[in-house]
Design an enzyme around this catalytic site. Structure first.
Site, short mmCIF file in Angstrom:
data_model
loop_
_atom_site.label_atom_id
_atom_site.label_comp_id
_atom_site.label_asym_id
_atom_site.label_seq_id
_atom_site.Cartn_x
_atom_site.Cartn_y
_atom_site.Cartn_z
N ASP A 178 0.78 -1.24 0.00
CA ASP A 178 0.00 0.00 0.00
C ASP A 178 0.81 1.29 0.00
O ASP A 178 0.63 2.15 -0.83
CB ASP A 178 -0.93 0.03 1.22
N GLU A 432 1.34 -10.10 11.37
CA GLU A 432 1.02 -9.56 10.04
C GLU A 432 2.32 -9.14 9.33
O GLU A 432 2.50 -9.38 8.15
CB GLU A 432 0.09 -8.36 10.23
C1 GLC Z 1 -3.15 -4.55 4.08
C2 GLC Z 1 -2.01 -4.95 3.14
C3 GLC Z 1 -2.57 -5.77 1.97
C4 GLC Z 1 -3.34 -6.95 2.53
C5 GLC Z 1 -4.42 -6.51 3.51
C6 GLC Z 1 -5.09 -7.68 4.22
O1 GLC Z 1 -4.02 -3.67 3.44
O2 GLC Z 1 -1.34 -3.83 2.67
O3 GLC Z 1 -1.54 -6.20 1.14
O4 GLC Z 1 -3.92 -7.69 1.48
O5 GLC Z 1 -3.87 -5.69 4.51
O6 GLC Z 1 -4.15 -8.49 4.84
#
Ligand code: GLC
Length: 471
Positions: A178, A432
């Site tokens: 992102d 994460e």
């Molecule tokens: C965040 C990350 C994205 C991912 C999402 C759910 O937005 O940047 O890559 O898919 O979280 O885990």
């Protein structure tokens, strides 16, 4: 060690699995099985998470995602929301206004996509099912293959309107990475007014409200601090993300209009690399389906992609980069995305060796004992070891690089990264993402893709190598 790690990973995946009442725009609900990225924060299923999360799954959750989220024109959105209203996640379904498009499905979804990993993930699931139950495998293929083929058709027809062989993304979130510094220059061309900034602050206040709520509910202080804004994109970034989101909705998600006018039109190197790998897998699926006509079509995509990929390589720095389709220039910011072409087998053997050296050097591995690739190079001016995609170590992207080195025959690097990932998770947990200086876990705990990819790494050393040999 590995056994108990696999066991823990399986437990996380089981815990994160849910049967939910999926709401639709007609006010109906339907019970479906899903596996969101985590159990608390994320109120929906994400595209590339779903691909990675279901690698060792039964296929049901993967099929559900495609079945309910896919638009009539083949487009697959990055989020399938479970409900009309989101309590925690921002921006929730109401901000996307997908009802503006005649192609939107009945379910509530976002209006942007994510890295197209679905093809190679579906093929992995299919192969596993085939070992145990050929009938189930065939059903899975029948259900998913035509949908993935339509998604790829959508991408080549709409996201590559000049027919270059490289598809474009319209929003930083479509990259999956992102707030990568790669978007800085392009985003700086979008000016945001004080009013837009104030509006963004107001909208994001809800997110801070969430922190207070979680503390109130007794969530660990530590966990809440991890959500602190210093690790997340700034309001200035957010104002531009929201501007682009509205831009797409205002154009009714009409690709003809968007492609020509959207200020963010980028040939993302990671996106195109995984699309190539998914196309290879799709070709194998077409073969299993005896779909000769589509085999020729997919072959056409593959050769077009192969012919153009070299354009993304910069000999001076020895890495691959995104191409900004508005300026026709490479975006030379060093990040983990630069290594994604390894996974597509696009790098030449010499390039791959050079890339291995760079990965091991001060820019990426640095002094760390473990061989892990931070999301952004340590030498990049925006590098911060805790800041989301500007420094932390993430599992899915490191998985792509490890499997990429393996594909290129650099098994030493592949093994080292793989073992480092196992050690990282053993030491810090299934987070994460991770601080790339201290290796401490950050973001949400017990994350689905971290768990699923650990299982893949620990249990599945040879599948991927064999896949490319066949392809
Ligand atoms: C965040 C990350 C994205 C991912 C999402 C759910 O937005 O940047 O890559 O898919 O979280 O885990």
């Amino acid at each position: 060690m590995e056994k108990s790690l696999i066991h823990q990973a399986q437990e996380i995946l089981e815990d994160n699995e849910q049967i939910i009442d999926l709401e639709d725009r007609n006010g109906h609900t339907q019970k479906i099985r899903v596996r969101p990225p985590d159990r608390e924060y994320y109120e929906g299923s994400w595209l590339w998470d779903t691909g990675f999360n279901e690698l060792s799954g039964s296929g049901e959750i993967f099929s559900n995602f495609l079945k309910f989220s896919q638009w009539k024109n083949g487009f697959v959105p990055h989020i399938l929301f479970y409900k009309k209203e989101q309590e925690r996640y921002f921006p929730g379904s109401k901000y996307w206004q997908t009802e503006n498009s005649e192609n939107a499905p009945l379910a509530y979804t976002s209006g942007i996509t994510q890295p197209p990993v679905l093809g190679f993930c579906a093929f992995r699931i299919y192969k596993r099912l085939k070992e145990k139950s050929p009938d189930k495998a065939q059903d899975f293929l029948k259900e998913t293959y035509p949908r993935i083929l339509n998604f790829h058709r959508y991408l080549f027809q709409n996201r590559d309107q000049e027919g270059s062989g490289l598809v474009s993304i319209y929003h930083p979130w479509e990259a999956g990475l992102d707030n990568s510094p790669r978007w800085e220059e392009c985003l700086s061309r979008i000016s945001v007014t004080q009013e837009q900034l104030a509006g963004t602050r107001e909208l994001r206040k809800d997110v801070k409200g969430l922190v207070a709520k979680l503390v109130g509910e007794g969530m660990r202080e530590e966990g809440v601090r991890k959500l602190a804004s210093e690790m997340r994109p700034t309001n200035e970034d957010y104002a531009r993300y929201l501007y682009l989101m509205r831009f797409l909705a205002d154009k009714n998600y009409d690709d003809r209009k968007i492609y020509a006018e959207v200020p963010f039109n980028i040939k993302d190197v990671l996106f195109n690399s995984v699309l190539y790998a998914s196309n290879e897998a799709l070709y194998l699926m077409a073969h299993e389906m005896r779909d000769e006509k589509s085999k020729a079509e997919i072959k056409g995509y593959l050769s077009k992609q192969r012919a153009v990929f070299g354009k993304l390589y910069d000999g001076e720095t020895g890495l691959y980069y995104d191409l900004d389709n508005r300026t026709s220039k490479l975006i030379k910011r060093k990040t983990i995305a630069s290594f994604a072409p390894l996974f597509a087998g696009m790098a030449t053997p010499e390039q791959a060796k050079e890339m291995a050296k760079i990965a091991r050097g001060k820019e990426f591995k640095g002094d760390s004992q473990l061989f892990l690739i931070p999301s952004t190079a340590r030498t990049d001016p925006s590098f911060y070891p805790k800041a989301y995609w500007r420094g932390p170590v993430w599992m899915p992207t490191n998985w792509l690089v490890a499997r990429g080195f393996e594909r290129m025959g650099l098994s030493k690097e592949a093994e080292e990264i793989k073992n480092s990932l196992l050690q990282l998770v053993e030491k810090s947990g299934f987070n994460e993402y991770y601080d790339s200086d201290t290796n401490k876990g950050l973001g949400r705990d017990d994350f689905s893709w971290t768990a699923s990819l650990i299982i893949d790494l620990a249990k599945d050393p040879h599948f991927w190598q064999k896949l490319w040999r066949v392809g």
